[in-house]
Design a protein around this motif. Structure first.
Motif, PDB file in Angstrom:
ATOM      1  N   ALA A 267       0.828  -1.210   0.000  1.00 19.91           N
ATOM      2  CA  ALA A 267       0.000   0.000   0.000  1.00 19.91           C
ATOM      3  C   ALA A 267       0.856   1.251   0.000  1.00 19.91           C
ATOM      4  N   LYS A 268       1.983   1.199  -0.706  1.00 18.32           N
ATOM      5  CA  LYS A 268       2.867   2.361  -0.763  1.00 18.32           C
ATOM      6  C   LYS A 268       3.392   2.516  -2.184  1.00 18.32           C
ATOM      7  N   ALA A 269       3.409   3.734  -2.658  1.00 19.38           N
ATOM      8  CA  ALA A 269       4.072   4.088  -3.908  1.00 19.38           C
ATOM      9  C   ALA A 269       4.974   5.267  -3.607  1.00 19.38           C
TER      10      ALA A 269
ATOM     11  N   ASP B 293      13.047  -4.374 -17.690  1.00 17.59           N
ATOM     12  CA  ASP B 293      11.596  -4.369 -17.926  1.00 17.59           C
ATOM     13  C   ASP B 293      10.828  -3.768 -16.756  1.00 17.59           C
ATOM     14  N   GLY B 294      11.502  -2.942 -16.002  1.00 19.11           N
ATOM     15  CA  GLY B 294      10.841  -2.236 -14.913  1.00 19.11           C
ATOM     16  C   GLY B 294      10.606  -3.051 -13.662  1.00 19.11           C
ATOM     17  N   VAL B 295      11.192  -4.241 -13.570  1.00 24.55           N
ATOM     18  CA  VAL B 295      10.927  -5.111 -12.416  1.00 24.55           C
ATOM     19  C   VAL B 295      12.224  -5.746 -11.933  1.00 24.55           C
TER      20      VAL B 295
ATOM     21  N   ARG C 288      13.956  11.793 -11.265  1.00 27.84           N
ATOM     22  CA  ARG C 288      13.761  11.170 -12.580  1.00 27.84           C
ATOM     23  C   ARG C 288      12.306  11.210 -13.042  1.00 27.84           C
ATOM     24  N   ASN C 289      11.407  11.703 -12.188  1.00 24.95           N
ATOM     25  CA  ASN C 289       9.978  11.722 -12.493  1.00 24.95           C
ATOM     26  C   ASN C 289       9.477  10.314 -12.784  1.00 24.95           C
ATOM     27  N   ARG C 290       9.694   9.431 -11.830  1.00 24.17           N
ATOM     28  CA  ARG C 290       9.241   8.048 -11.915  1.00 24.17           C
ATOM     29  C   ARG C 290       8.445   7.687 -10.665  1.00 24.17           C
ATOM     30  N   ILE C 291       7.740   6.570 -10.746  1.00 28.56           N
ATOM     31  CA  ILE C 291       7.002   6.079  -9.586  1.00 28.56           C
ATOM     32  C   ILE C 291       7.328   4.605  -9.393  1.00 28.56           C
TER      33      ILE C 291
ATOM     34  N   TYR D 188       8.615  -2.620  -8.673  1.00 30.11           N
ATOM     35  CA  TYR D 188       8.164  -2.182  -9.989  1.00 30.11           C
ATOM     36  C   TYR D 188       8.479  -0.697 -10.171  1.00 30.11           C
ATOM     37  N   GLU D 189       8.924  -0.325 -11.382  1.00 33.34           N
ATOM     38  CA  GLU D 189       9.288   1.068 -11.633  1.00 33.34           C
ATOM     39  C   GLU D 189       8.736   1.525 -12.979  1.00 33.34           C
ATOM     40  N   PHE D 190       8.109   2.726 -12.978  1.00 34.90           N
ATOM     41  CA  PHE D 190       7.433   3.257 -14.156  1.00 34.90           C
ATOM     42  C   PHE D 190       7.925   4.669 -14.458  1.00 34.90           C
ATOM     43  N   ASN D 191       7.892   5.021 -15.765  1.00 29.27           N
ATOM     44  CA  ASN D 191       8.314   6.362 -16.164  1.00 29.27           C
ATOM     45  C   ASN D 191       7.160   7.353 -16.048  1.00 29.27           C
ATOM     46  N   SER D 192       7.384   8.569 -16.536  1.00 31.74           N
ATOM     47  CA  SER D 192       6.400   9.640 -16.372  1.00 31.74           C
ATOM     48  C   SER D 192       5.094   9.378 -17.105  1.00 31.74           C
TER      49      SER D 192
END
Length: 680
Positions: free
Chosen positions: A303-305, A345-347, A311-314, A332-336
């Protein structure tokens, strides 16, 4: 918090072997033992309890230099008024425009404030739309009238989201209609538009349909004896049933945190998938597997992001139990644009020992930081019931600090595990505030730490109304204080300092410093100093000057929630406290809610504006402030979307269980835009 046993804690540099049937796991060989000397030292701000102070000064120097500035707190909180904040919200708001009842909203406060929390305590008690063809088998009932429908702990309540859009001076681009005439506009200058809506989770919809409580998997845990932290207020250590996957034992209430990023609004809960919501109307789109990056629908997400401001990522995380002796942590990591980054692959995935009860984390430039407390596992109960209260309990042992290399970093997917020095209090249910790296690769993080040693018989605490007296609240809530941890990964050394022993909740920083060095910490604070009391005021810590300032409402029946930093629109400055602090304020005497706005640079002076809400918002959890252009809507845009959402529900389409799987690909319809990105 009781006095810490200041003693020399020296451990050999050998792995500690624990019996798997007694503790649930065996510490892996890569764990670095720490040699730590604690010493006596106390001050209201910055008390050193480790070999070296994270602040670079001794405890005596800090005590001399620190100062506290605050408005006088109320004599004692009105607990009957506070307990009124744990009442079911029987109404929702589609779209409501409000003006301040005192002060004025700044013209450069523009954007949308979101907050989520439990709001349905009598299961299935939201009336259906008036024109709905489907009616519940049992009508809604007031709280306490039917004990069989009441949840046993506030955290079990279904989640509802509050959104408040601040319009600044109300100046928007002129819209010309098809007839060539300028479309009429509501004057929103100095005003705010609010809405409040329940998240239509599958569990919420099922109980609303039948008008009764269907999910009882956590009731024995809530009613049993445990440490206070197990069933803590507001966020318990036991947050979900231990039976993995999609099942009736694990009810996803989606009530813990709401995040807005990349034009997406998500609500989070520990133990299940996030729910995707419409940013304007707050209607529910359904569960999301984050564009297919989360491969399994039954995956257990945290329950945390955390947003990487640089870098403007989440980043998100999840923990999947593989067996009683190990777990898998997925980062897990995602771009803007909310697409998985290309690196890895973001993981990244790592193995953790035992049952990993992890609910929070922090991020630096290269790492993600997690804390895993040591658990004592009752093997028989774990096999038979998997009820947390019967199967596990916190052990009086050093907790484990996991440093995980982020995707794309030179240590991507690597993990280093250290023991946190044990001072008689387990580092469990830690609420991370922020983390960053120093030039010598030292990792610093601040967190609100709970005293998990107090024991309590919870059976008397399951009866509504909750926390109606101070003694009842103190039997349900642990002592919480602000700590700084300093980690030397290469040296295998951790020190920790108590920044403040005041009773604190919901610590935050300016979002622009997320993952970077910060100077200021804001938090909700109790009005009784170090004594356990509910959150009532707002406090600010200056970690550079060792000072603290606080504001408290004048009345003992008013209670603030989590503070949230909001930047000034159109002001290009790097002043870390140059914006505003927002918070909900609950008036338990009159049972009404409002938004208070304070200057971040001058918290002690109190609100510069107070905006009433047309709904009573229960005590909630975590939120966010979206200051981007895609969260700056006109009143007309919000109203049109809200009417559409209400119309869809009136037709009855939302009464059906939300399923948006895309057969064969493992995708969901609500993920299509995220997955295909700019192609759509």
């Amino acid at each position: 918090m009781r006095p810490l046993p200041y003693a020399a804690l020296v451990a050999p540099s050998l792995p500690l072997l624990l019996l798997t049937h007694a503790y649930g796991f065996q510490l892996p060989p890569q764990i670095h033992r720490t040699a730590v000397t604690t010493r006596s030292g106390s001050s209201r701000i910055f008390s050193s309890v480790a070999e070296e102070s994270s602040m670079g000064t001794t405890a005596q120097e800090q005590s001399t230099n620190s100062s506290v500035k605050q408005t006088p707190p109320p004599p004692q909180p009105d607990m009957k008024a506070y307990s009124n904040g744990y009442k079911t919200a029987f109404t929702e708001i589609s779209c409501s425009l409000s003006s301040p009842i005192s002060g004025a909203l700044p013209s450069d406060l523009i954007g949308t404030y979101y907050k989520v929390g439990p709001a349905m305590f009598s299961a299935g008690s939201l009336p259906p739309p008036k024109n709905s063809l489907v009616k519940p088998r049992q009508p809604p009932v007031p709280d306490g009238e039917d004990a069989s429908r009441m949840v046993q702990h506030p955290f079990e309540g279904d989640g509802a989201v509050l959104a408040v859009t601040f319009h600044g001076d109300g100046e928007y681009e002129v819209v010309v209609g098809e007839d060539g005439e300028e479309e009429p506009r509501v004057d929103t200058g100095g005003k705010a538009t609010s809405r409040f809506r329940y998240i239509r989770t599958n569990a919420f919809t099922n109980e609303r349909k039948k008008g009764k409580k269907l999910y009882t998997g956590m009731e024995s845990t809530r009613g049993g004896s445990s440490s206070v932290v197990g069933n803590d207020l507001p966020l318990p250590f036991y947050r979900h049933h231990l039976l993995p996957g999609l099942n009736k034992m694990r009810k996803n209430t989606s009530n813990t945190r709401v995040v807005h990023f990349g034009k997406k609004l998500l609500s989070l809960w520990s133990g299940g998938l996030p729910y995707k919501l419409d940013s304007l109307a707050l209607s529910t789109d359904g569960r999301t597997q984050l564009g297919g990056v989360v491969k399994r629908e039954e995956s257990s997400m945290g329950a945390k992001a955390v947003i990487d401001a640089k870098r403007n990522r989440i980043l998100f995380f999840g923990v999947d139990e593989e067996s009683g002796s190990s777990s898998q942590l997925n980062l897990y990591e995602f771009n803007s644009k909310f697409q998985a980054i290309k690196d890895n692959d973001g993981v990244v995935s790592v193995k953790l020992p035992g049952i990993a009860m992890i609910y929070d984390f922090a991020v630096t430039d290269n790492y993600a930081v997690f804390v895993q407390p040591v658990l004592k596992v009752n093997g028989m109960q774990y096999m038979l019931s998997k009820e947390p209260g019967k199967s596990i309990e916190l052990e009086g042992e050093p907790s484990l600090l996991h440093i995980v290399g982020r995707a794309g970093s030179k240590n991507a997917g690597g993990i280093k595990t250290l023991e946190i020095p044990y001072d008689g209090i387990p580092d469990a249910n830690l609420q991370f505030i922020n983390a960053y790296e120093e030039e010598d690769d030292t990792i610093i993080f601040d967190a609100i730490r709970s005293d998990g040693t107090q024991s309590s018989s919870s059976s008397s605490n399951t009866q509504w109304p909750w926390a109606s007296s101070l003694s009842n609240y103190q039997s349900m809530a642990s002592k919480k204080s602000l700590w700084r941890y300093k980690v030397h990964p290469q040296k295998g050394f951790i020190s920790k300092d108590c920044i403040s022993n005041d009773n604190l909740y919901f610590g935050i920083v300016n979002s622009k410093t997320s993952g970077q060095k910060h100077r200021y910490v804001y938090a909700a604070v109790g009005a009784m100093g170090e004594v356990v009391a509910p959150p009532q005021g707002i406090t600010k810590f200056d970690l550079a000057s060792n000072t603290q300032e606080s504001w408290f409402p004048e009345e003992g029946y008013e209670f603030c929630g989590e503070p949230m930093y909001a930047p000034r629109r159109g002001v290009d400055d790097d002043v870390e406290d140059g914006g505003y602090i927002l918070s909900t304020l609950f008036n338990g005497n009159e049972e009404r809610s409002e938004i208070v706005v304070l200057k971040a640079s001058d918290v002690a002076s109190g609100p510069i504006a107070r905006v009433p809400l047309d709904v009573v918002v229960p005590h909630g959890h975590h939120g966010c402030f979206a200051s981007t252009d895609d969260a700056n809507w006109t009143y007309e845009q919000i109203e049109r979307r809200a009417k559409l959402a209400d119309k869809m529900e009136t037709r009855g389409s939302m009464w059906n269980e939300v399923k948006s799987d895309f057969s064969g690909l493992g995708l969901r319809f609500d993920d299509m835009e995220e997955y295909f990105g700019d192609l759509m």
